[in-house]
Design a protein around this motif. Structure first.
Motif, PDB file in Angstrom:
ATOM      1  N   THR A 102     -16.048  35.600  12.023  1.00  0.00           N
ATOM      2  CA  THR A 102     -15.535  36.938  11.728  1.00  0.00           C
ATOM      3  C   THR A 102     -14.025  36.960  11.521  1.00  0.00           C
ATOM      4  OG1 THR A 102     -15.310  37.412  14.087  1.00  0.00           O
ATOM      5  CG2 THR A 102     -17.392  38.029  13.046  1.00  0.00           C
ATOM      6  N   ASN A 105     -12.051  38.332   8.099  1.00  0.00           N
ATOM      7  CA  ASN A 105     -12.012  39.789   7.928  1.00  0.00           C
ATOM      8  C   ASN A 105     -11.080  40.452   8.933  1.00  0.00           C
ATOM      9  OD1 ASN A 105     -13.857  39.723   5.806  1.00  0.00           O
ATOM     10  ND2 ASN A 105     -15.611  39.877   7.167  1.00  0.00           N
ATOM     11  N   PHE A 158     -18.761  41.811  21.325  1.00  0.00           N
ATOM     12  CA  PHE A 158     -19.984  41.851  20.522  1.00  0.00           C
ATOM     13  C   PHE A 158     -21.022  40.885  21.095  1.00  0.00           C
ATOM     14  CE2 PHE A 158     -22.375  40.754  16.486  1.00  0.00           C
ATOM     15  CZ  PHE A 158     -22.952  42.013  16.338  1.00  0.00           C
ATOM     16  N   ASP A 160     -23.958  38.752  19.706  1.00  0.00           N
ATOM     17  CA  ASP A 160     -24.258  38.229  18.376  1.00  0.00           C
ATOM     18  C   ASP A 160     -25.576  37.445  18.390  1.00  0.00           C
ATOM     19  OD1 ASP A 160     -23.928  37.556  15.736  1.00  0.00           O
ATOM     20  OD2 ASP A 160     -22.375  36.047  16.089  1.00  0.00           O
ATOM     21  N   SER A 239     -25.585  35.546  13.679  1.00  0.00           N
ATOM     22  CA  SER A 239     -25.780  36.550  12.626  1.00  0.00           C
ATOM     23  C   SER A 239     -24.477  36.901  11.920  1.00  0.00           C
ATOM     24  CB  SER A 239     -26.413  37.814  13.218  1.00  0.00           C
ATOM     25  OG  SER A 239     -25.502  38.493  14.075  1.00  0.00           O
ATOM     26  N   THR A 240     -23.345  36.822  12.630  1.00  0.00           N
ATOM     27  CA  THR A 240     -22.069  37.162  12.009  1.00  0.00           C
ATOM     28  C   THR A 240     -21.620  36.116  10.993  1.00  0.00           C
ATOM     29  OG1 THR A 240     -20.944  36.132  13.893  1.00  0.00           O
ATOM     30  CG2 THR A 240     -21.205  38.533  13.930  1.00  0.00           C
ATOM     31  N   TYR A 286     -13.051  46.319  14.754  1.00  0.00           N
ATOM     32  CA  TYR A 286     -13.868  45.590  13.786  1.00  0.00           C
ATOM     33  C   TYR A 286     -15.322  45.495  14.244  1.00  0.00           C
ATOM     34  CZ  TYR A 286     -15.791  41.781  11.012  1.00  0.00           C
ATOM     35  OH  TYR A 286     -16.609  41.031  10.199  1.00  0.00           O
ATOM     36  N   PHE A 287     -15.525  45.253  15.524  1.00  0.00           N
ATOM     37  CA  PHE A 287     -16.876  45.041  16.036  1.00  0.00           C
ATOM     38  C   PHE A 287     -17.620  46.335  16.358  1.00  0.00           C
ATOM     39  CE2 PHE A 287     -15.156  40.774  16.884  1.00  0.00           C
ATOM     40  CZ  PHE A 287     -16.174  40.010  16.326  1.00  0.00           C
ATOM     41  N   LYS A 288     -16.900  47.462  16.490  1.00  0.00           N
ATOM     42  CA  LYS A 288     -17.559  48.726  16.861  1.00  0.00           C
ATOM     43  C   LYS A 288     -18.721  49.093  15.943  1.00  0.00           C
ATOM     44  CE  LYS A 288     -14.098  51.238  19.570  1.00  0.00           C
ATOM     45  NZ  LYS A 288     -13.122  52.347  19.560  1.00  0.00           N
ATOM     46  N   PRO A 289     -18.580  49.034  14.619  1.00  0.00           N
ATOM     47  CA  PRO A 289     -19.699  49.421  13.747  1.00  0.00           C
ATOM     48  C   PRO A 289     -20.886  48.450  13.837  1.00  0.00           C
ATOM     49  CG  PRO A 289     -17.629  49.419  12.520  1.00  0.00           C
ATOM     50  CD  PRO A 289     -17.369  48.737  13.811  1.00  0.00           C
ATOM     51  N   LEU A 290     -20.680  47.245  14.356  1.00  0.00           N
ATOM     52  CA  LEU A 290     -21.744  46.246  14.402  1.00  0.00           C
ATOM     53  C   LEU A 290     -22.593  46.376  15.664  1.00  0.00           C
ATOM     54  CD1 LEU A 290     -19.692  43.109  13.256  1.00  0.00           C
ATOM     55  CD2 LEU A 290     -21.021  44.684  11.847  1.00  0.00           C
ATOM     56  N   THR A 291     -22.063  47.097  16.673  1.00  0.00           N
ATOM     57  CA  THR A 291     -22.800  47.184  17.939  1.00  0.00           C
ATOM     58  C   THR A 291     -23.912  48.227  17.877  1.00  0.00           C
ATOM     59  OG1 THR A 291     -21.142  48.731  18.769  1.00  0.00           O
ATOM     60  CG2 THR A 291     -20.825  46.406  19.266  1.00  0.00           C
TER      61      THR A 291
END
Length: 291
Positions: A102, A105, A158, A160, A239-240, A286-291
């Motif tokens: 990650t 990004n 996160f 993952d 997955s990331t 950055y990780f908030k939307p992925l959780t």
């Protein structure tokens, strides 16, 4: 006692070899030996047991090492704080990572906010990363696994999931999930032991009765996808790190909570610059939307 003596002592204590330490410090062996001898004379005790050119920290040396590390750590933090006060928009962010997928990004987002701040990134094993944390040589580590130690702050950002990556022509490419026991006869590619994901996967596979058979072991996680595409073997890939453009099929792992924790780590006593604080905010967001 001089600062140079302490700096030389730390290198010799780490390497425990006069020739290697002199080469690292770019000084002559005689100069290095005399500096260490003067330090011992100042302290009134020997710090090393000597066997030829090899040295071993004795009890006095081990006790003094902790104090010397702490003293140089505080001096380095003071230098960094002054640099930030004099040039708040400049400077270099020191990073170490074991979970790098990650990072591009994240750095792109950080550069938008702090275009004049440089960064230096090292890809390391968990053991190497922890050493740099304790010595105060890095601002942050993006790590998997999370590290729980007295002097280290750990913020898990996160969870993952780890997937099984197979080439599009593989016999399992029409499956959406797989049990670990079905993989016992497969050939794997992966990173070397000492990287968090590799150690996690190996431990989980052992619990179901097999040791993955690796035909390739490297230190560049990004290379694994290309090797899977080339049908060298299959791989466990977080997955990331998945890339939809690759000719790879990804399967979920059944009946096991196979996932790595991605954590942001920093030393509790290290001075954190405004730029470093902003980097931490970028990572969390950055990780908030992925959780």
């Amino acid at each position: 006692m001089e600062l140079l003596q302490l700096q030389y002592f730390l290198v010799v204590a780490r390497l425990e070899h006069v020739t290697e330490a002199a080469r690292t410090l770019h000084v002559t062996q005689s100069s290095l030996s005399k500096t260490i001898q003067r330090l011992e004379e100042d302290l009134g005790v020997p710090l090393f047991d000597r066997i030829g050119r090899k040295l071993r920290l004795n009890e006095f040396g081990s006790q003094f090492l902790r104090r010397a590390e702490r003293a140089l750590f505080e001096l380095e933090q003071g230098k960094q704080e002054l640099r930030d006060l004099s040039s708040p928009e400049q400077g270099t962010l020191e990073l170490a990572v074991t979970a790098a997928s990650t990072l591009p990004n994240i750095l792109r987002e950080f550069r938008k906010k702090r275009p004049n701040v440089q960064f230096h990134v090292q890809m390391l094993t968990t053991h190497e990363m922890v050493k740099l944390l304790h010595s105060g040589e890095v601002d942050f580590c993006l790590s998997s696994p999370a590290i729980e130690e007295e002097d280290i702050e750990c913020q898990i950002v996160f969870i993952d999931p780890i997937l099984v990556a197979v080439p599009k022509g593989h016999r399992l490419a029409n499956r959406s999930s797989i049990s670990l026991t079905e993989l016992r006869d497969e050939e794997f590619i992966g990173v070397k032991r000492g990287y968090g994901t590799r150690d996690l996967v190996d431990n989980v596979c052992r619990t179901v009765g097999f040791e993955p058979r690796y035909v390739y072991e490297g230190d560049e996680p990004a290379r694994l996808s290309a090797l899977v595409e080339a049908e060298i073997g299959i791989a466990f890939i977080p997955s990331t790190a998945r890339n939809s453009r690759e000719q790879i099929h990804y399967l979920q792992v059944e009946n096991h909570d196979l996932a790595r924790e991605i954590a942001l780590l920093w030393h509790k006593s290290r001075y954190i610059s405004p730029a470093a604080l902003e980097f931490r905010e970028v990572v969390v967001n950055y990780f908030k939307p992925l959780t």
